[in-house]
Design a protein around this motif. Structure first.
Motif, mmCIF file in Angstrom:
data_model
loop_
_atom_site.group_PDB
_atom_site.id
_atom_site.type_symbol
_atom_site.label_atom_id
_atom_site.label_comp_id
_atom_site.label_asym_id
_atom_site.label_seq_id
_atom_site.Cartn_x
_atom_site.Cartn_y
_atom_site.Cartn_z
ATOM 1 N N ARG A 1 19.196 -28.368 43.021
ATOM 2 C CA ARG A 1 20.309 -27.438 42.850
ATOM 3 C C ARG A 1 21.249 -27.490 44.048
ATOM 4 N N GLU A 2 22.535 -27.218 43.774
ATOM 5 C CA GLU A 2 23.561 -27.162 44.813
ATOM 6 C C GLU A 2 23.559 -28.420 45.683
ATOM 7 N N LEU A 3 23.497 -29.579 45.046
ATOM 8 C CA LEU A 3 23.425 -30.841 45.773
ATOM 9 C C LEU A 3 24.597 -31.015 46.735
ATOM 10 N N THR A 4 24.308 -31.366 47.947
ATOM 11 C CA THR A 4 25.228 -31.611 49.070
ATOM 12 C C THR A 4 25.905 -30.336 49.567
ATOM 13 N N LYS A 5 25.575 -29.182 48.981
ATOM 14 C CA LYS A 5 26.220 -27.934 49.396
ATOM 15 C C LYS A 5 25.352 -27.202 50.419
ATOM 16 N N THR A 6 25.840 -26.078 50.900
ATOM 17 C CA THR A 6 25.165 -25.335 51.963
ATOM 18 C C THR A 6 23.733 -24.971 51.590
ATOM 19 N N GLY B 1 15.803 -16.592 38.474
ATOM 20 C CA GLY B 1 16.578 -16.322 39.674
ATOM 21 C C GLY B 1 17.204 -17.525 40.332
ATOM 22 N N VAL B 2 16.976 -18.726 39.786
ATOM 23 C CA VAL B 2 17.618 -19.918 40.344
ATOM 24 C C VAL B 2 19.129 -19.815 40.144
ATOM 25 N N ARG B 3 19.885 -20.161 41.165
ATOM 26 C CA ARG B 3 21.345 -20.079 41.087
ATOM 27 C C ARG B 3 21.976 -21.430 41.417
ATOM 28 N N GLY B 4 23.236 -21.577 41.009
ATOM 29 C CA GLY B 4 23.991 -22.767 41.376
ATOM 30 C C GLY B 4 23.947 -23.861 40.323
ATOM 31 N N GLU B 5 24.485 -25.019 40.692
ATOM 32 C CA GLU B 5 24.519 -26.178 39.813
ATOM 33 C C GLU B 5 23.153 -26.850 39.826
ATOM 34 N N GLU C 1 21.660 -28.883 33.417
ATOM 35 C CA GLU C 1 21.416 -27.644 32.691
ATOM 36 C C GLU C 1 22.082 -26.473 33.392
ATOM 37 N N SER C 2 22.528 -25.506 32.596
ATOM 38 C CA SER C 2 23.091 -24.272 33.123
ATOM 39 C C SER C 2 21.957 -23.375 33.611
ATOM 40 N N VAL C 3 22.191 -22.654 34.701
ATOM 41 C CA VAL C 3 21.155 -21.745 35.196
ATOM 42 C C VAL C 3 20.828 -20.660 34.166
ATOM 43 N N HIS C 4 21.775 -20.365 33.285
ATOM 44 C CA HIS C 4 21.554 -19.320 32.286
ATOM 45 C C HIS C 4 20.550 -19.757 31.218
ATOM 46 N N ARG C 5 20.362 -21.058 31.044
ATOM 47 C CA ARG C 5 19.412 -21.561 30.052
ATOM 48 C C ARG C 5 18.224 -22.270 30.705
ATOM 49 N N LEU C 6 18.174 -22.253 32.023
ATOM 50 C CA LEU C 6 17.167 -23.033 32.739
ATOM 51 C C LEU C 6 15.741 -22.628 32.378
ATOM 52 N N GLY D 1 7.441 -30.762 41.853
ATOM 53 C CA GLY D 1 6.145 -30.270 41.395
ATOM 54 C C GLY D 1 5.926 -30.666 39.956
ATOM 55 N N THR D 2 5.090 -29.921 39.260
ATOM 56 C CA THR D 2 4.885 -30.169 37.837
ATOM 57 C C THR D 2 5.865 -29.306 37.046
ATOM 58 N N LEU D 3 6.049 -29.655 35.795
ATOM 59 C CA LEU D 3 6.917 -28.839 34.946
ATOM 60 C C LEU D 3 6.393 -27.409 34.847
ATOM 61 N N GLY D 4 5.077 -27.273 34.792
ATOM 62 C CA GLY D 4 4.503 -25.932 34.733
ATOM 63 C C GLY D 4 4.864 -25.118 35.962
ATOM 64 N N GLU D 5 4.799 -25.729 37.137
ATOM 65 C CA GLU D 5 5.139 -25.032 38.373
ATOM 66 C C GLU D 5 6.619 -24.690 38.434
ATOM 67 N N LEU D 6 7.466 -25.638 38.043
ATOM 68 C CA LEU D 6 8.904 -25.381 38.070
ATOM 69 C C LEU D 6 9.290 -24.314 37.055
#
Length: 281
Positions: free
Chosen positions: A194-199, A217-221, A168-173, A206-211
């Motif tokens: 997010r940002e797998l294997t990156k810095t 404000g989540v950024r990255g892939e 999913e794109s962060v813009h629609r997350l 967690g649960t979907l409700g928590e996420l």
């Protein structure tokens, strides 16, 4: 990797998700010896080659969604002429929610050799890191962008018992996680990778409700891993979920009548049942 005379081939080459050090010796050899490299982003290809210390002698062509179909005949011709054509995408394995599968299908239909240089995959990496069951899973790619279509697609997966992986794109997350709460329930276990294997790699479990509550404000892939429905939980959705599903379709532009018909058909429920719930929502 060079093809023998009159024996060209298509090579799908996996590229690092983030760390250049994850590049395989096979990828370096493929880039070094290719006759043609078809790249989703030629600038990223040249940057990767520079980071790997690889000098490209191949003909480099762009190969992204808008030009994919037009490029296929020419690439097949080069393979017929004996060339080794290497396909790379921005990160991970070609054809996994990236350009590639149409070219593979066309090459296979033409009886031309297709092979791969295995590499990282965000799907498998996220699944392994999620902590959710990985013995059986399904990859669902990107959810539909339009809210009504997204609600329909997710509702159809409400009874899926296998672990599900989405991009999913962060813009629609935020919107997607909110829709997943409606379709799957706020208590469904999940992981946001997010940002797998990156810095700045991060895995939120967690649960979907928590996420969903922390999605702003989540950024990255982003790759989402959602736990499957438990066998004893598969059944008719709650009145709250039905009402929310009707309301979302109405908000997306459906008439209430059409929304009720759609939800009733989706869950195999009497129309009057859905109408009664939807009328209260």
């Amino acid at each position: 990797m060079k093809a023998e005379a009159d024996t060209g081939r298509l090579v799908l080459a996996g590229t690092p998700l983030g760390r250049v050090s994850d590049a395989s010796a096979g990828l370096i050899e493929a880039l070094t010896t290719a006759d043609v490299i078809a790249a989703e982003d030629t600038r990223r290809l040249h940057r990767l080659a520079a980071d790997l210390g690889v000098s490209l002698s191949a003909t480099v062509l762009s190969y992204y969604e808008a030009v994919e179909q037009a490029r296929i005949p020419g690439l097949l011709d080069r393979i017929r002429q004996g060339a080794t054509v290497v396909l790379v995408t921005d990160a991970g394995m070609p054809s996994v929610s990236d350009p590639g599968y149409r070219l593979v299908a066309a090459a296979a239909a033409a009886g031309l050799p297709v092979t791969s240089v295995p590499g990282p995959s965000a799907v498998i990496t996220a699944l392994a890191l999620s902590g959710l069951p990985s013995d059986r899973f399904t990859f669902e790619g990107f959810p539909p962008r339009k809210s009504g279509e997204r609600a329909t697609a997710l509702s159809a997966l409400a009874g899926e018992t296998r672990t599900m992986v989405f991009f999913e794109s962060v813009h629609r997350l935020s919107d997607t996680l909110a829709a997943m709460v409606i379709a799957f329930g706020a208590d469904r276990p999940a992981a946001l990778c997010r940002e797998l294997t990156k810095t700045y790699e991060e895995v939120r479990r967690g649960t979907l409700g928590e996420l969903s509550a922390g999605a702003e404000g989540v950024r990255g892939e982003v790759t989402l891993v959602i736990g499957g429905a438990s066998a004893d939980a598969v059944g008719p959705p709650s009145d709250e979920a039905l009402g929310a599903a009707v309301a979302e379709l109405v908000a997306a532009g459906s008439t209430r009548r059409d929304a009720v018909d759609t939800i009733a058909a989706r869950f195999g429920l009497p129309r009057r049942t859905v109408y009664a719930v939807g009328h209260r929502s």
